[in-house]
Design an enzyme around this catalytic site. Structure first.
Site, mmCIF file in Angstrom:
data_model
loop_
_atom_site.group_PDB
_atom_site.id
_atom_site.type_symbol
_atom_site.label_atom_id
_atom_site.label_comp_id
_atom_site.label_asym_id
_atom_site.label_seq_id
_atom_site.Cartn_x
_atom_site.Cartn_y
_atom_site.Cartn_z
ATOM 1 N N ARG A 36 0.833 -1.213 0.000
ATOM 2 C CA ARG A 36 0.000 0.000 0.000
ATOM 3 C C ARG A 36 0.868 1.264 0.000
ATOM 4 O O ARG A 36 0.460 2.288 -0.543
ATOM 5 C CB ARG A 36 -0.950 0.002 1.202
ATOM 6 C CG ARG A 36 -2.165 -0.877 0.968
ATOM 7 C CD ARG A 36 -3.120 -0.839 2.147
ATOM 8 N NE ARG A 36 -4.387 -1.462 1.813
ATOM 9 C CZ ARG A 36 -5.365 -1.655 2.687
ATOM 10 N NH1 ARG A 36 -5.240 -1.261 3.932
ATOM 11 N NH2 ARG A 36 -6.492 -2.228 2.299
ATOM 12 N N LYS A 193 -18.122 -17.657 4.034
ATOM 13 C CA LYS A 193 -19.544 -17.487 4.313
ATOM 14 C C LYS A 193 -20.317 -16.743 3.244
ATOM 15 O O LYS A 193 -19.893 -15.693 2.769
ATOM 16 C CB LYS A 193 -19.704 -16.736 5.629
ATOM 17 C CG LYS A 193 -19.283 -17.549 6.825
ATOM 18 C CD LYS A 193 -19.580 -16.788 8.084
ATOM 19 C CE LYS A 193 -19.450 -17.689 9.301
ATOM 20 N NZ LYS A 193 -19.686 -16.928 10.522
ATOM 21 N N GLY A 350 -8.038 -8.858 0.923
ATOM 22 C CA GLY A 350 -6.822 -9.298 1.612
ATOM 23 C C GLY A 350 -6.517 -10.776 1.437
ATOM 24 O O GLY A 350 -5.416 -11.152 1.028
ATOM 25 N N GLY A 373 -12.522 -4.153 1.834
ATOM 26 C CA GLY A 373 -13.925 -3.774 1.960
ATOM 27 C C GLY A 373 -14.422 -2.876 0.831
ATOM 28 O O GLY A 373 -15.535 -3.050 0.329
HETATM 29 C C1 3PG Z 1 -8.631 -1.499 5.075
HETATM 30 O O1 3PG Z 1 -7.574 -1.868 5.578
HETATM 31 O O2 3PG Z 1 -9.448 -2.282 4.570
HETATM 32 C C2 3PG Z 1 -8.897 -0.033 4.992
HETATM 33 O O3 3PG Z 1 -7.792 0.668 5.436
HETATM 34 C C3 3PG Z 1 -10.146 0.350 5.733
HETATM 35 O O4 3PG Z 1 -10.006 0.094 7.095
HETATM 36 P P1 3PG Z 1 -11.314 -0.046 7.997
HETATM 37 O O5 3PG Z 1 -11.993 -1.304 7.568
HETATM 38 O O6 3PG Z 1 -10.832 -0.074 9.410
HETATM 39 O O7 3PG Z 1 -12.184 1.166 7.719
HETATM 40 MG MG MG Z 2 -11.133 -3.631 6.398
#
Ligand code: 3PG
Ligand code: MG
Length: 391
Positions: A36, A193, A350, A373
């Site tokens: 990142r 899931k 991830g 996310g």
């Molecule tokens: C992540 O690592 O997915 C982003 O930095 C967002 O982090 P968060 O889910 O804590 O908002």
């Molecule tokens: Mg996250």
């Protein structure tokens, strides 16, 4: 596209407030994956090349509006300096003096924004305070764009705003994969899931030509067809939902591929004794841990006839061998087809990126998103507040 990019802005003699996502994995005080940070370098370089000064703003972890010393960005600053190859000054508390004293090539890194309760509340006052530090707002944090926070949303309305290079690249890749893709499009969705990916599946079946469902999620779909999945991970209470998604797919002309043979074992551990069986023959005391070779062959065929692939989630228990076989085989085929130019492949999340790296396939994918996310929410068809605010 509705948003501006770095090319539309005049940075000469200006201070750019750049929202980045350097929420990187750290183990024993060491950053274990600098991806990142590497990916924000083009934005920092471009702003400096245009004569601007760079102030980085970011979050780390989930301190929930409190000062949590272990989550200070001070620990990450040296790695940011190394990766960017620039002097990085970490600033805490009253930022004003540091901002006034900035040198040309110096990069400022502000303390974890989430130490301030205003950040996650998208607080106008906090956004105003941040905005007062710079002249132009740049959002390069696609992976945090699903959050409507002061540094991703409110601030974009207070200064001339644009997307950074990484943000523009991420949006471009996703648009190519799902917005106006070359067809046929296949999506691979795996993971444990169904419950966490309902919106995703519901949206994808209306967009893609084929949907490969793998991992524990596939068991829920198999069980919904009346197949006994033994001790497998399965959300039996979602049988109706699974049938609804299957119906929606049928209505939309999207082919759903579920495993027809599977690798089963009695224990969830690396090297556990295992066998390949037809899905109908899963023993009552066994669990499905991977897709079988026939299923993989079918997935490979679908990849070969597709022009675009979006991938989120592994096909089996990829973290323990040998139950990574289906994920590895499909990933390597996707990588090979991408390398030859036959397939445009986009992956995010991830676990997914970890699985593709483990398979040695990530480098040949057309695009690997930095987002987890946010990638999912984009694929769900949702508007990301951080992107909308740039429009
Ligand atoms: C992540 O690592 O997915 C982003 O930095 C967002 O982090 P968060 O889910 O804590 O908002
Ligand atoms: Mg996250």
């Amino acid at each position: 596209m509705a948003w501006k990019t770095l090319d539309d802005m005049d940075f000469a003699g200006k201070r750019a407030l750049v929202r980045v996502d350097i929420n990187v994995p750290v183990e024993d005080g060491k950053v274990t994956d600098t991806s990142r940070i590497e990916r924000i370098a083009p934005t920092v370089d471009a702003i400096q090349a245009k004569g601007g000064k760079v102030i980085l703003m970011a979050h780390f972890g989930r301190p929930k509006g409190q000062v949590v010393p272990e989550m200070s960005l001070e620990h990450i600053a040296p790695t940011v300096a190394d990766v960017l190859g620039l002097p990085v000054t970490f600033v805490n508390g009253d930022y004003g003096d540091a901002v006034a004293a900035m040198e040309e090539d110096e990069v400022l890194l502000l303390e974890n924004l989430r130490f301030n309760p205003g950040e996650e509340k998208n607080d106008a006052g906090f956004a105003k305070r941040l905005a007062s530090l710079g002249d132009i707002y740049v959002n390069d944090a696609f992976s945090a764009a699903h959050r409507a926070h002061a540094s991703t949303e409110a601030i974009a309305h207070l200064l001339p705003a644009c997307a950074g290079r990484l943000m523009a690249e991420e949006l471009g890749a996703l648009e190519k994969a799902l917005g106006t893709p070359e067809r046929p499009v296949v999506a691979v969705v795996g993971g444990a899931k169904v419950s966490t990916k309902l919106d995703l599946l519901g949206n994808l079946v209306t967009k893609v030509d084929a949907l490969v469902i793998g991992g524990g999620m596939a068991n829920t779909f198999l069980a919904a067809q009346g197949i006994d999945v033994g001790k497998s991970l399965c959300e039996h209470d979602l049988a109706d939902t699974a049938r609804e998604i299957a119906q929606k797919a049928a209505d939309a002309g999207c082919e759903i591929l579920l495993p027809h043979d599977v690798v089963v074992a009695r224990e969830f551990k690396a090297g556990a004794a295992n066998e390949v069986v037809k899905v109908e023959d899963c023993p009552a005391d066994a669990m499905i841990l991977d897709a079988g070779p026939e299923s993989v062959a079918h997935i490979v065929q679908v990849l070969e006839r597709s022009k675009t692939l979006v991938w989120n989630g592994p096909l089996g228990a990829f973290e323990i061998e040998p139950f990574d076989a289906a994920t590895n085989a499909a990933a390597r085929m996707a990588a090979k087809l991408s390398k030859s130019g036959a397939l445009i492949s986009v992956a995010g999340g991830g676990d997914t990126v970890a699985a593709l790296n483990k398979a040695g396939a990530a480098d040949d994918f057309s695009y690997i998103s930095t987002a987890g996310g946010a990638f999912l929410e984009w694929m769900e068809g949702k508007v990301l507040p951080g992107v909308a605010a740039l429009g």
